[in-house]
Design a protein around this motif. Structure first.
Motif, PDB file in Angstrom:
ATOM      1  N   ILE A   1      27.231  64.539 -68.290  1.00 55.49           N
ATOM      2  CA  ILE A   1      26.122  64.352 -69.232  1.00 55.49           C
ATOM      3  C   ILE A   1      26.449  65.037 -70.557  1.00 55.49           C
ATOM      4  CG2 ILE A   1      23.733  65.009 -69.726  1.00 55.49           C
ATOM      5  CD1 ILE A   1      23.073  64.492 -66.812  1.00 55.49           C
TER       6      ILE A   1
ATOM      7  N   ARG B   1      13.651  65.312 -69.245  1.00 60.15           N
ATOM      8  CA  ARG B   1      12.612  64.695 -70.079  1.00 60.15           C
ATOM      9  C   ARG B   1      11.239  65.229 -69.724  1.00 60.15           C
ATOM     10  NH1 ARG B   1      15.488  59.779 -68.765  1.00 60.15           N
ATOM     11  NH2 ARG B   1      16.915  59.223 -70.468  1.00 60.15           N
TER      12      ARG B   1
ATOM     13  N   LYS C   1      22.306  61.400 -61.979  1.00 58.90           N
ATOM     14  CA  LYS C   1      22.168  61.434 -63.430  1.00 58.90           C
ATOM     15  C   LYS C   1      20.751  61.090 -63.844  1.00 58.90           C
ATOM     16  CE  LYS C   1      23.976  59.434 -67.733  1.00 58.90           C
ATOM     17  NZ  LYS C   1      24.945  58.474 -68.335  1.00 58.90           N
ATOM     18  N   ARG C   2      20.184  60.084 -63.204  1.00 59.53           N
ATOM     19  CA  ARG C   2      18.819  59.692 -63.536  1.00 59.53           C
ATOM     20  C   ARG C   2      17.802  60.740 -63.102  1.00 59.53           C
ATOM     21  NH1 ARG C   2      21.954  56.271 -64.381  1.00 59.53           N
ATOM     22  NH2 ARG C   2      21.636  54.376 -65.601  1.00 59.53           N
ATOM     23  N   VAL C   3      18.031  61.348 -61.966  1.00 60.80           N
ATOM     24  CA  VAL C   3      17.142  62.424 -61.526  1.00 60.80           C
ATOM     25  C   VAL C   3      17.223  63.598 -62.489  1.00 60.80           C
ATOM     26  CG1 VAL C   3      16.745  64.136 -59.710  1.00 60.80           C
ATOM     27  CG2 VAL C   3      17.246  61.766 -59.094  1.00 60.80           C
ATOM     28  N   THR C   4      18.427  63.963 -62.892  1.00 63.57           N
ATOM     29  CA  THR C   4      18.620  65.094 -63.799  1.00 63.57           C
ATOM     30  C   THR C   4      18.001  64.818 -65.162  1.00 63.57           C
ATOM     31  OG1 THR C   4      20.688  65.670 -62.677  1.00 63.57           O
ATOM     32  CG2 THR C   4      20.323  66.614 -64.859  1.00 63.57           C
ATOM     33  N   LEU C   5      18.278  63.637 -65.734  1.00 62.49           N
ATOM     34  CA  LEU C   5      17.721  63.298 -67.040  1.00 62.49           C
ATOM     35  C   LEU C   5      16.201  63.178 -66.983  1.00 62.49           C
ATOM     36  CD1 LEU C   5      20.320  60.680 -68.341  1.00 62.49           C
ATOM     37  CD2 LEU C   5      20.071  63.073 -69.019  1.00 62.49           C
ATOM     38  N   GLY C   6      15.689  62.655 -65.861  1.00 59.20           N
ATOM     39  CA  GLY C   6      14.235  62.576 -65.694  1.00 59.20           C
ATOM     40  C   GLY C   6      13.603  63.953 -65.652  1.00 59.20           C
TER      41      GLY C   6
ATOM     42  N   TRP D   1      25.246  57.917 -60.443  1.00 62.10           N
ATOM     43  CA  TRP D   1      24.189  57.085 -61.027  1.00 62.10           C
ATOM     44  C   TRP D   1      22.810  57.613 -60.628  1.00 62.10           C
ATOM     45  CZ3 TRP D   1      20.203  54.120 -59.082  1.00 62.10           C
ATOM     46  CH2 TRP D   1      19.586  53.242 -59.988  1.00 62.10           C
ATOM     47  N   LEU D   2      22.661  57.962 -59.348  1.00 63.46           N
ATOM     48  CA  LEU D   2      21.385  58.461 -58.848  1.00 63.46           C
ATOM     49  C   LEU D   2      21.069  59.841 -59.413  1.00 63.46           C
ATOM     50  CD1 LEU D   2      18.946  58.253 -56.922  1.00 63.46           C
ATOM     51  CD2 LEU D   2      20.415  59.210 -55.129  1.00 63.46           C
TER      52      LEU D   2
END
Length: 219
Positions: A112, A202, A194-199, A191-192
């Motif tokens: 990231i 945010r 990264k989205r959890v971390t970015l979520g 992929w999974l």
């Protein structure tokens, strides 16, 4: 009853002592690229020879982070040797999950940070391809580490053996299948996660913005 409890606690301590040394060492190696990613990609600096040296070290140590996924083989061995269901379910599995997730999260945050850097220098279109290439390189690195027992510092201490034996070994059918499976696992989990971390990031940023907006409105 008291004797059984003391025996159970003693076995828990033994299990933790056996695993804690290599777990701590592997986590230390996994967090090296994370620290380097902050220094390289989050702090604004010119790309001097020191930066490029740090970049090479970053990629040399990066496979150590997802490498912790393969430590599940130690969990399987421990489950087979330890008969207590309580130790396995309440101690062994949670400790392994924590260590493996911590290592892979270090991998995710490192990439990231790399993506953030590419976006900052106007190369956002490269992010996906850089991630895919990195997953492929790390899949090879994981194979080298798990099956050929190479380490990151072997790039310096024995580069000839790393390149000759390492390349010869991965050209076989079985190594290529293992590397391909590892690559697929890395892509899916990254992929999974990264989205959890970015979520999470945010959500944290939004929760911090709400009070400040309220203060500005009242003013």
């Amino acid at each position: 009853m008291k004797a059984d409890l003391i025996e159970l606690i003693d076995r828990i301590i033994q299990v933790l002592q056996i695993n804690m040394r290599w777990m701590t060492w592997n986590l230390f190696l996994a967090f090296i690229p994370l620290v380097l990613s902050i220094w390289l990609f989050r702090i604004k600096r010119g790309r001097s020879w020191v930066w490029w040296l740090g970049f090479l070290v970053f990629y040399a140590f990066l496979p150590n982070a997802p490498y912790l996924l393969t430590d599940v083989i130690h969990l399987i061995h421990d489950i087979r040797t330890i008969q207590s269901v309580w130790i396995i379910s309440l101690v062994l599995i949670p400790v392994y999950l924590l260590v493996i997730l911590a290592g892979f999260e270090a991998y995710v945050i490192s990439l990231i940070n790399l993506g953030y850097y590419l976006h900052r220098i106007g190369k956002s279109q490269w992010i996906l391809w850089v991630e895919i290439i990195t997953h492929a390189l790390c899949a090879v690195g994981i194979y080298w580490g798990r099956f050929l027992r190479f380490n990151s510092w072997d790039f310096v201490t024995q580069p000839d053996a790393l390149l000759t034996k390492g390349i010869e070994e991965i050209l076989g059918k079985q190594p290529l299948v293992i590397i391909a499976i590892t690559f697929g696992i890395l892509v899916g989990l990254y992929w999974l996660m990264k989205r959890v971390t970015l979520g999470f990031i945010r959500q944290r940023n939004n929760s911090m913005d709400i009070p400040s907006q309220g203060i500005n409105t009242n003013n």
